[in-house]
Design a protein around this motif. Sequence first.
Motif, PDB file in Angstrom:
ATOM      1  N   ARG A 125      49.788  52.835  48.876  1.00  0.00           N
ATOM      2  CA  ARG A 125      49.747  51.819  48.765  1.00  0.00           C
ATOM      3  C   ARG A 125      48.610  50.753  49.572  1.00  0.00           C
ATOM      4  O   ARG A 125      47.596  50.325  49.347  1.00  0.00           O
ATOM      5  CB  ARG A 125      50.860  51.176  49.203  1.00  0.00           C
ATOM      6  N   ALA A 126      48.652  50.858  51.263  1.00  0.00           N
ATOM      7  CA  ALA A 126      47.567  50.993  52.037  1.00  0.00           C
ATOM      8  C   ALA A 126      46.333  49.974  51.546  1.00  0.00           C
ATOM      9  O   ALA A 126      44.991  49.504  51.114  1.00  0.00           O
ATOM     10  CB  ALA A 126      48.099  50.616  53.573  1.00  0.00           C
ATOM     11  N   VAL A 127      45.950  51.816  50.943  1.00  0.00           N
ATOM     12  CA  VAL A 127      44.753  52.304  50.643  1.00  0.00           C
ATOM     13  C   VAL A 127      44.098  51.640  49.367  1.00  0.00           C
ATOM     14  O   VAL A 127      43.016  51.485  49.085  1.00  0.00           O
ATOM     15  CB  VAL A 127      44.446  54.078  50.910  1.00  0.00           C
ATOM     16  N   THR A 128      44.947  51.646  48.429  1.00  0.00           N
ATOM     17  CA  THR A 128      45.070  51.562  47.420  1.00  0.00           C
ATOM     18  C   THR A 128      44.370  49.638  47.342  1.00  0.00           C
ATOM     19  O   THR A 128      44.042  49.462  46.795  1.00  0.00           O
ATOM     20  CB  THR A 128      46.163  51.467  46.137  1.00  0.00           C
ATOM     21  N   GLN A 129      45.980  49.112  47.865  1.00  0.00           N
ATOM     22  CA  GLN A 129      45.228  47.488  47.828  1.00  0.00           C
ATOM     23  C   GLN A 129      43.791  46.980  48.498  1.00  0.00           C
ATOM     24  O   GLN A 129      43.061  46.448  48.297  1.00  0.00           O
ATOM     25  CB  GLN A 129      46.225  47.123  48.845  1.00  0.00           C
ATOM     26  N   GLU A 130      43.833  47.528  49.187  1.00  0.00           N
ATOM     27  CA  GLU A 130      41.926  48.135  50.532  1.00  0.00           C
ATOM     28  C   GLU A 130      40.653  48.543  49.160  1.00  0.00           C
ATOM     29  O   GLU A 130      40.517  47.522  49.115  1.00  0.00           O
ATOM     30  CB  GLU A 130      42.240  48.369  52.090  1.00  0.00           C
ATOM     31  N   LEU A 131      41.448  49.713  48.754  1.00  0.00           N
ATOM     32  CA  LEU A 131      40.468  49.753  47.549  1.00  0.00           C
ATOM     33  C   LEU A 131      39.707  48.352  45.924  1.00  0.00           C
ATOM     34  O   LEU A 131      38.970  48.350  45.625  1.00  0.00           O
ATOM     35  CB  LEU A 131      40.253  51.595  46.878  1.00  0.00           C
ATOM     36  N   ARG A 132      41.400  47.801  45.737  1.00  0.00           N
ATOM     37  CA  ARG A 132      40.586  46.807  45.194  1.00  0.00           C
ATOM     38  C   ARG A 132      40.805  45.383  45.553  1.00  0.00           C
ATOM     39  O   ARG A 132      39.871  45.315  44.450  1.00  0.00           O
ATOM     40  CB  ARG A 132      42.949  46.708  44.718  1.00  0.00           C
ATOM     41  N   SER A 133      40.426  45.691  46.553  1.00  0.00           N
ATOM     42  CA  SER A 133      39.728  44.518  46.625  1.00  0.00           C
ATOM     43  C   SER A 133      38.258  44.951  46.807  1.00  0.00           C
ATOM     44  O   SER A 133      37.626  43.754  46.252  1.00  0.00           O
ATOM     45  CB  SER A 133      40.304  44.090  48.586  1.00  0.00           C
ATOM     46  N   VAL A 134      37.865  45.449  47.815  1.00  0.00           N
ATOM     47  CA  VAL A 134      36.170  46.108  47.797  1.00  0.00           C
ATOM     48  C   VAL A 134      35.995  46.571  46.697  1.00  0.00           C
ATOM     49  O   VAL A 134      34.701  45.508  45.576  1.00  0.00           O
ATOM     50  CB  VAL A 134      36.416  47.206  48.572  1.00  0.00           C
ATOM     51  N   ALA A 135      36.277  46.759  44.728  1.00  0.00           N
ATOM     52  CA  ALA A 135      36.143  46.984  43.677  1.00  0.00           C
ATOM     53  C   ALA A 135      36.188  45.289  43.064  1.00  0.00           C
ATOM     54  O   ALA A 135      35.392  45.098  42.411  1.00  0.00           O
ATOM     55  CB  ALA A 135      37.332  48.161  42.856  1.00  0.00           C
ATOM     56  N   GLY A 136      37.330  44.544  43.141  1.00  0.00           N
ATOM     57  CA  GLY A 136      37.485  43.446  43.121  1.00  0.00           C
ATOM     58  C   GLY A 136      36.408  42.603  43.955  1.00  0.00           C
ATOM     59  O   GLY A 136      35.201  42.610  42.423  1.00  0.00           O
ATOM     60  N   ALA A 137      35.573  42.314  44.408  1.00  0.00           N
ATOM     61  CA  ALA A 137      34.571  41.504  44.426  1.00  0.00           C
ATOM     62  C   ALA A 137      33.176  42.774  44.508  1.00  0.00           C
ATOM     63  O   ALA A 137      32.135  41.654  44.485  1.00  0.00           O
ATOM     64  CB  ALA A 137      34.509  41.974  46.726  1.00  0.00           C
ATOM     65  N   ALA A 138      33.293  43.929  44.339  1.00  0.00           N
ATOM     66  CA  ALA A 138      31.331  44.409  43.087  1.00  0.00           C
ATOM     67  C   ALA A 138      31.747  44.276  41.773  1.00  0.00           C
ATOM     68  O   ALA A 138      30.767  43.868  41.323  1.00  0.00           O
ATOM     69  CB  ALA A 138      32.072  46.169  43.841  1.00  0.00           C
ATOM     70  N   CYS A 139      33.161  44.115  41.351  1.00  0.00           N
ATOM     71  CA  CYS A 139      33.029  43.904  40.027  1.00  0.00           C
ATOM     72  C   CYS A 139      33.005  42.565  39.266  1.00  0.00           C
ATOM     73  O   CYS A 139      32.062  41.704  37.994  1.00  0.00           O
ATOM     74  CB  CYS A 139      34.050  45.130  39.334  1.00  0.00           C
ATOM     75  N   ASP A 140      33.788  42.296  40.398  1.00  0.00           N
ATOM     76  CA  ASP A 140      34.391  40.499  39.589  1.00  0.00           C
ATOM     77  C   ASP A 140      32.930  39.773  38.999  1.00  0.00           C
ATOM     78  O   ASP A 140      32.967  38.452  37.976  1.00  0.00           O
ATOM     79  CB  ASP A 140      35.529  39.672  40.395  1.00  0.00           C
ATOM     80  N   GLY A 141      32.243  39.217  40.274  1.00  0.00           N
ATOM     81  CA  GLY A 141      31.267  38.404  40.631  1.00  0.00           C
ATOM     82  C   GLY A 141      30.134  39.171  39.283  1.00  0.00           C
ATOM     83  O   GLY A 141      29.634  38.414  38.714  1.00  0.00           O
TER      84      GLY A 141
END
Length: 176
Positions: free
Chosen positions: A74-90
């Motif tokens: 859960r901790a790893v996936t939360q970190e990866l969601r944050s990183v992916a969101g930063a790269a993709c959402d913009g």
Amino acid sequence: MSDDGPTGMAPLVVGVVPGQYPEVLRAAATLADGLSAPLICAYVDEASYLVEWDPARLAHRLSLHPDADDAEIRAVTQELRSVAGAACDGLGVAWTLRTLAGDPARALGRLAAEAGAGMIIVGTPERGLGHRISEALNGSVAAWLSHHQNCPVLIVPAPELGPARLPRTSGPAGSA
């Protein structure tokens, strides 16, 4: 089965890991944006192994470390969601995160086949002796994929760490 996005483009699959250099996800997001394709970010939990594979997305896995499994994932996936969101959402790229189990190369290959992916994107191994030993023992994900996949594999090189990447603090040697 295909996870084609709203534009009908086949998705791109990118392998992600905690601490990965950002060029991999940045390159994948930029490519997905340029192609108007959705991006499937895939993290493979190497501490788990696949005991059954069902294309209906029911992957049954067992952990090699059952006591620390769920909280760490859960901790790893939360970190990866944050990183992916930063790269993709913009960029406005549609993306999802999938957590897989087993051998990373084979898991990424299975996911790409299931999703009808147009491409798999991975990074090169990290630099350094420890990573070279791991690659020698376990094999390279990028090398395995490039030899065993039917879809294209984009291998994003590790950033150059030499003098070309270091910020200059003064002029060239010998200048006054």
